[in-house]
Design a protein around this motif. Structure first.
Motif, PDB file in Angstrom:
ATOM      1  N   PHE A 172     -19.385  59.875  10.806  1.00 34.37           N
ATOM      2  CA  PHE A 172     -18.757  59.137   9.718  1.00 34.37           C
ATOM      3  C   PHE A 172     -17.888  58.019  10.304  1.00 34.37           C
ATOM      4  O   PHE A 172     -17.969  56.862   9.885  1.00 34.37           O
ATOM      5  N   LEU A 173     -17.074  58.357  11.274  1.00 39.38           N
ATOM      6  CA  LEU A 173     -16.246  57.349  11.935  1.00 39.38           C
ATOM      7  C   LEU A 173     -17.121  56.250  12.538  1.00 39.38           C
ATOM      8  O   LEU A 173     -16.777  55.061  12.465  1.00 39.38           O
ATOM      9  N   ALA A 178     -18.858  50.739  13.511  1.00 40.10           N
ATOM     10  CA  ALA A 178     -19.971  49.802  13.654  1.00 40.10           C
ATOM     11  C   ALA A 178     -19.738  48.548  12.826  1.00 40.10           C
ATOM     12  O   ALA A 178     -20.151  47.442  13.199  1.00 40.10           O
ATOM     13  N   ALA A 179     -19.070  48.712  11.695  1.00 40.37           N
ATOM     14  CA  ALA A 179     -18.774  47.560  10.839  1.00 40.37           C
ATOM     15  C   ALA A 179     -17.634  46.726  11.414  1.00 40.37           C
ATOM     16  O   ALA A 179     -17.632  45.495  11.317  1.00 40.37           O
ATOM     17  N   GLU A 184     -11.208  51.960  13.420  1.00 39.55           N
ATOM     18  CA  GLU A 184     -10.852  53.260  14.009  1.00 39.55           C
ATOM     19  C   GLU A 184      -9.395  53.629  13.727  1.00 39.55           C
ATOM     20  O   GLU A 184      -9.034  54.807  13.765  1.00 39.55           O
ATOM     21  N   ARG A 185      -8.579  52.650  13.390  1.00 44.26           N
ATOM     22  CA  ARG A 185      -7.173  52.952  13.109  1.00 44.26           C
ATOM     23  C   ARG A 185      -6.978  53.735  11.819  1.00 44.26           C
ATOM     24  O   ARG A 185      -5.885  54.270  11.580  1.00 44.26           O
ATOM     25  N   PHE A 186      -8.003  53.828  11.002  1.00 42.01           N
ATOM     26  CA  PHE A 186      -7.900  54.589   9.753  1.00 42.01           C
ATOM     27  C   PHE A 186      -8.314  56.049   9.940  1.00 42.01           C
ATOM     28  O   PHE A 186      -8.400  56.794   8.964  1.00 42.01           O
ATOM     29  N   PHE A 187      -8.539  56.446  11.180  1.00 44.54           N
ATOM     30  CA  PHE A 187      -8.950  57.813  11.499  1.00 44.54           C
ATOM     31  C   PHE A 187      -7.958  58.443  12.474  1.00 44.54           C
ATOM     32  O   PHE A 187      -7.362  57.748  13.310  1.00 44.54           O
ATOM     33  N   PHE A 197      -9.805  60.920   7.698  1.00 47.25           N
ATOM     34  CA  PHE A 197      -9.964  59.527   7.267  1.00 47.25           C
ATOM     35  C   PHE A 197      -8.960  59.180   6.185  1.00 47.25           C
ATOM     36  O   PHE A 197      -8.769  59.928   5.222  1.00 47.25           O
ATOM     37  N   ASP A 198      -8.327  58.022   6.327  1.00 46.51           N
ATOM     38  CA  ASP A 198      -7.348  57.536   5.354  1.00 46.51           C
ATOM     39  C   ASP A 198      -8.023  56.522   4.430  1.00 46.51           C
ATOM     40  O   ASP A 198      -7.997  55.314   4.674  1.00 46.51           O
TER      41      ASP A 198
END
Length: 254
Positions: A172-173, A178-179, A184-187, A197-198
């Motif tokens: 999921f991360l 990839a986008a 990654e800072r939201f995980f 995940f936020d």
């Protein structure tokens, strides 16, 4: 119990509200204000709940909700439509008075938007898939087609599943990384092979990146508050046979 309407300060001046499960007529596992047309609830109870919800925010208005598909599609609504003719989309936009736009959620993030000067409102359903796909960007573009300016738009992100309650796997991360590697800072790390995940923070980021400067997060976790909100993930973890949906509403008065 009366219908609870949670208002956002940033949307003060326009009829709106994030509603939970308090104040409805449904009973059993979906007790409360379940508005989900696709739930396993009594259709008469759902219809009554939808009426109660609309009357609590903009009495006399015509409630319209989309058939949500976890997409990035935003539809402009100029006339009311029947429940069996709902457009397949995840955001509705209008500049017409007496239309009440509604989005249903049960962990995904509801987003309500308003340009006071242009008289344009919108409601968006931002689950992880729609958020990543750009549903808020599509919503802003549709608002601007009606004369709004994203620099004037105020937006509120309503009750949704919080980081502490939202465990996902590393794959999921990887979709988000990839986008944009900065996603990654939201995980944050959870058990091996998993992350938390936020969603709320990610949706706020997408709004800010699109040029929206007036944003408010309600900071309410649907998963962690069963007395106040429905939650798909909580129902799944409890092996419940079905789950309710709450509604978020915004509309222009006549």
């Amino acid at each position: 119990m009366s219908v609870e309407v949670i208002a956002a300060r940033v949307l003060d001046g326009v009829p709106h509200g994030f509603l939970g499960r308090r104040g409805g007529v449904s009973t059993g596992g979906m007790a409360g204000l379940n508005v989900g047309l696709g739930s396993d609830d009594d259709p008469a109870a759902v219809a009554r709940n939808r009426m109660l919800a609309a009357d609590a925010v903009l009495p006399g208005a015509r409630l319209v909700t989309p058939y949500q598909i976890h997409s990035a599609s935003a539809v402009t609504v100029l006339h009311p439509f029947a429940d069996d003719a709902r457009p397949h989309a995840d955001a509705l936009v209008t500049d017409r008075p007496s239309l009440l736009l509604g989005i249903l959620t049960a962990d995904c993030a509801p987003v309500l938007l308003w340009d006071r000067q242009a008289g344009v409102v919108a409601a968006a359903h931002a689950g992880w898939k729609g958020a990543l796909g750009g549903v808020t960007d599509a919503t802003l573009a549709a608002m601007e087609a009606l004369g709004a300016d994203r620099g004037r738009v105020a937006a509120a992100v309503g009750p949704c599943i919080a980081r502490a309650s939202y465990e996902v796997d590393d794959a999921f991360l990887a979709r988000f990384a990839a986008a944009d590697a900065a996603n990654e800072r939201f995980f944050s790390p959870a058990k091996p092979g998993h992350q938390r995940f936020d969603l709320e923070a990610y949706v706020l980021h997408r709004l800010a990146a699109a040029g929206v400067t007036q944003v408010q997060a309600m900071g309410l976790d649907t998963y962690a508050d069963p007395a106040r909100f429905y939650s798909y993930r909580r129902a799944t973890h409890r092996a419940e046979p079905s789950y309710g949906r709450q509604i978020s509403l915004i509309g222009l008065p006549a």
